[in-house]
Design a protein around this motif. Structure first.
Motif, PDB file in Angstrom:
ATOM      1  N   ALA A  89      50.023  89.218  63.487  1.00 29.54           N
ATOM      2  CA  ALA A  89      49.317  88.786  64.941  1.00 29.54           C
ATOM      3  C   ALA A  89      48.893  90.069  65.671  1.00 29.54           C
ATOM      4  CB  ALA A  89      50.565  87.758  65.767  1.00 29.54           C
ATOM      5  N   GLU A  90      49.989  90.726  65.864  1.00 32.96           N
ATOM      6  CA  GLU A  90      49.785  92.171  66.497  1.00 32.96           C
ATOM      7  C   GLU A  90      48.713  92.923  65.927  1.00 32.96           C
ATOM      8  OE1 GLU A  90      52.562  94.316  68.490  1.00 32.96           O
ATOM      9  OE2 GLU A  90      53.663  92.563  69.068  1.00 32.96           O
ATOM     10  N   ALA A  91      48.643  92.778  64.564  1.00 31.49           N
ATOM     11  CA  ALA A  91      47.357  93.496  63.973  1.00 31.49           C
ATOM     12  C   ALA A  91      46.009  92.675  63.937  1.00 31.49           C
ATOM     13  CB  ALA A  91      47.528  93.672  62.569  1.00 31.49           C
ATOM     14  N   GLY A  92      46.024  91.528  64.569  1.00 36.33           N
ATOM     15  CA  GLY A  92      44.628  90.831  64.833  1.00 36.33           C
ATOM     16  C   GLY A  92      44.600  89.398  64.330  1.00 36.33           C
ATOM     17  N   ALA A  93      45.544  89.000  63.471  1.00 37.86           N
ATOM     18  CA  ALA A  93      45.654  87.433  62.742  1.00 37.86           C
ATOM     19  C   ALA A  93      46.210  86.615  63.844  1.00 37.86           C
ATOM     20  CB  ALA A  93      46.685  87.608  61.497  1.00 37.86           C
ATOM     21  N   CYS A  94      44.914  85.951  64.461  1.00 36.46           N
ATOM     22  CA  CYS A  94      45.655  85.140  65.590  1.00 36.46           C
ATOM     23  C   CYS A  94      45.498  83.425  65.362  1.00 36.46           C
ATOM     24  CB  CYS A  94      44.768  85.571  66.752  1.00 36.46           C
ATOM     25  SG  CYS A  94      45.173  86.881  67.596  1.00 36.46           S
ATOM     26  N   THR A  95      45.255  82.970  64.119  1.00 37.31           N
ATOM     27  CA  THR A  95      45.320  81.744  63.634  1.00 37.31           C
ATOM     28  C   THR A  95      45.994  81.560  62.313  1.00 37.31           C
ATOM     29  OG1 THR A  95      43.220  82.053  62.429  1.00 37.31           O
ATOM     30  CG2 THR A  95      43.061  81.463  64.628  1.00 37.31           C
ATOM     31  N   PRO A  96      46.586  80.283  62.190  1.00 36.65           N
ATOM     32  CA  PRO A  96      47.236  80.216  60.984  1.00 36.65           C
ATOM     33  C   PRO A  96      46.417  80.564  59.732  1.00 36.65           C
ATOM     34  CG  PRO A  96      47.728  78.277  62.567  1.00 36.65           C
ATOM     35  CD  PRO A  96      46.597  79.131  63.027  1.00 36.65           C
ATOM     36  N   ARG A  97      45.136  80.304  59.729  1.00 32.57           N
ATOM     37  CA  ARG A  97      44.111  80.783  58.529  1.00 32.57           C
ATOM     38  C   ARG A  97      44.215  82.266  58.398  1.00 32.57           C
ATOM     39  NH1 ARG A  97      38.881  77.611  57.469  1.00 32.57           N
ATOM     40  NH2 ARG A  97      40.255  76.321  57.094  1.00 32.57           N
ATOM     41  N   GLN A  98      44.259  83.046  59.564  1.00 33.33           N
ATOM     42  CA  GLN A  98      44.282  84.311  59.343  1.00 33.33           C
ATOM     43  C   GLN A  98      45.501  84.905  58.921  1.00 33.33           C
ATOM     44  OE1 GLN A  98      42.968  85.397  63.474  1.00 33.33           O
ATOM     45  NE2 GLN A  98      40.761  85.200  62.895  1.00 33.33           N
ATOM     46  N   ILE A  99      46.696  84.190  59.309  1.00 30.37           N
ATOM     47  CA  ILE A  99      47.948  84.837  58.890  1.00 30.37           C
ATOM     48  C   ILE A  99      47.947  84.325  57.445  1.00 30.37           C
ATOM     49  CG2 ILE A  99      50.419  84.044  58.947  1.00 30.37           C
ATOM     50  CD1 ILE A  99      49.629  85.884  61.444  1.00 30.37           C
ATOM     51  N   ALA A 100      47.462  83.315  57.060  1.00 28.71           N
ATOM     52  CA  ALA A 100      47.570  82.841  55.553  1.00 28.71           C
ATOM     53  C   ALA A 100      46.741  84.105  54.664  1.00 28.71           C
ATOM     54  CB  ALA A 100      46.843  81.551  55.287  1.00 28.71           C
ATOM     55  N   SER A 101      45.426  84.761  55.227  1.00 34.19           N
ATOM     56  CA  SER A 101      44.854  85.714  54.447  1.00 34.19           C
ATOM     57  C   SER A 101      45.730  86.832  54.423  1.00 34.19           C
ATOM     58  CB  SER A 101      43.634  85.821  55.359  1.00 34.19           C
ATOM     59  OG  SER A 101      42.606  84.749  55.251  1.00 34.19           O
ATOM     60  N   ALA A 102      46.468  87.102  55.659  1.00 36.21           N
ATOM     61  CA  ALA A 102      47.226  88.518  55.629  1.00 36.21           C
ATOM     62  C   ALA A 102      48.507  88.428  54.759  1.00 36.21           C
ATOM     63  CB  ALA A 102      47.349  88.445  56.941  1.00 36.21           C
ATOM     64  N   CYS A 103      48.963  87.178  54.553  1.00 31.92           N
ATOM     65  CA  CYS A 103      50.293  87.316  53.718  1.00 31.92           C
ATOM     66  C   CYS A 103      50.741  85.976  52.946  1.00 31.92           C
ATOM     67  CB  CYS A 103      51.331  87.411  54.845  1.00 31.92           C
ATOM     68  SG  CYS A 103      51.701  86.025  55.927  1.00 31.92           S
ATOM     69  N   LYS A 104      49.782  85.006  52.891  1.00 36.72           N
ATOM     70  CA  LYS A 104      49.853  83.915  51.970  1.00 36.72           C
ATOM     71  C   LYS A 104      50.726  82.861  52.732  1.00 36.72           C
ATOM     72  CE  LYS A 104      48.909  85.758  47.460  1.00 36.72           C
ATOM     73  NZ  LYS A 104      49.543  85.876  46.042  1.00 36.72           N
ATOM     74  N   ALA A 105      51.426  82.993  53.740  1.00 38.28           N
ATOM     75  CA  ALA A 105      52.071  82.046  54.440  1.00 38.28           C
ATOM     76  C   ALA A 105      51.411  80.842  55.051  1.00 38.28           C
ATOM     77  CB  ALA A 105      52.788  82.552  55.787  1.00 38.28           C
ATOM     78  N   GLY A 106      51.805  79.534  54.325  1.00 37.51           N
ATOM     79  CA  GLY A 106      51.172  78.392  54.657  1.00 37.51           C
ATOM     80  C   GLY A 106      50.009  77.929  53.569  1.00 37.51           C
ATOM     81  N   THR A 107      50.121  78.828  52.560  1.00 41.81           N
ATOM     82  CA  THR A 107      48.938  78.353  51.423  1.00 41.81           C
ATOM     83  C   THR A 107      49.545  77.532  50.352  1.00 41.81           C
ATOM     84  OG1 THR A 107      49.305  80.361  50.072  1.00 41.81           O
ATOM     85  CG2 THR A 107      47.519  80.211  52.233  1.00 41.81           C
ATOM     86  N   ASP A 108      50.893  77.443  50.172  1.00 48.12           N
ATOM     87  CA  ASP A 108      51.369  76.556  49.110  1.00 48.12           C
ATOM     88  C   ASP A 108      51.778  75.191  49.550  1.00 48.12           C
ATOM     89  OD1 ASP A 108      51.897  76.488  46.445  1.00 48.12           O
ATOM     90  OD2 ASP A 108      54.311  76.951  46.716  1.00 48.12           O
ATOM     91  N   CYS A 109      53.042  75.089  50.087  1.00 50.73           N
ATOM     92  CA  CYS A 109      53.233  73.619  50.222  1.00 50.73           C
ATOM     93  C   CYS A 109      52.805  73.125  51.666  1.00 50.73           C
ATOM     94  CB  CYS A 109      54.993  73.338  50.328  1.00 50.73           C
ATOM     95  SG  CYS A 109      55.950  74.065  51.817  1.00 50.73           S
TER      96      CYS A 109
END
Length: 78
Positions: free
Chosen positions: A21-41
């Motif tokens: 988030a500090e690097a600029g990922a400010c939505t769940p989709r951007q977080i998912a792109s950065a580290c895959k969190a939220g993309t499985d279950c």
């Protein structure tokens, strides 16, 4: 400091979400792109939303401050 996991599918911690988030990922989709969190279950998406909503994203904290209005950014119609 204890690691608190947000996404157990990919082993993503709260600290990692904050870092992205500090690097600029400010939505769940951007977080998912950065580290895959939220993309499985998808069970962690609400937790990620909560973290972002509680100020994990610096851009959201300052959103709307020192920004010109949209009308000021648009050129006048000819």
């Amino acid at each position: 400091m204890d690691r608190v996991f947000v996404c157990s599918c990919f082993g993503v911690t709260e600290e990692q979400v904050r870092s992205h988030a500090e690097a600029g990922a400010c939505t769940p989709r951007q977080i998912a792109s950065a580290c895959k969190a939220g993309t499985d279950c998808g069970g962690c998406v609400r937790r990620i939303q909560a973290l972002l909503g509680r100020g994990a994203c610096p851009r959201r904290r300052s959103e709307g401050q020192d920004r010109p209005s949209l009308a000021a950014e648009l050129p006048e119609a000819a």
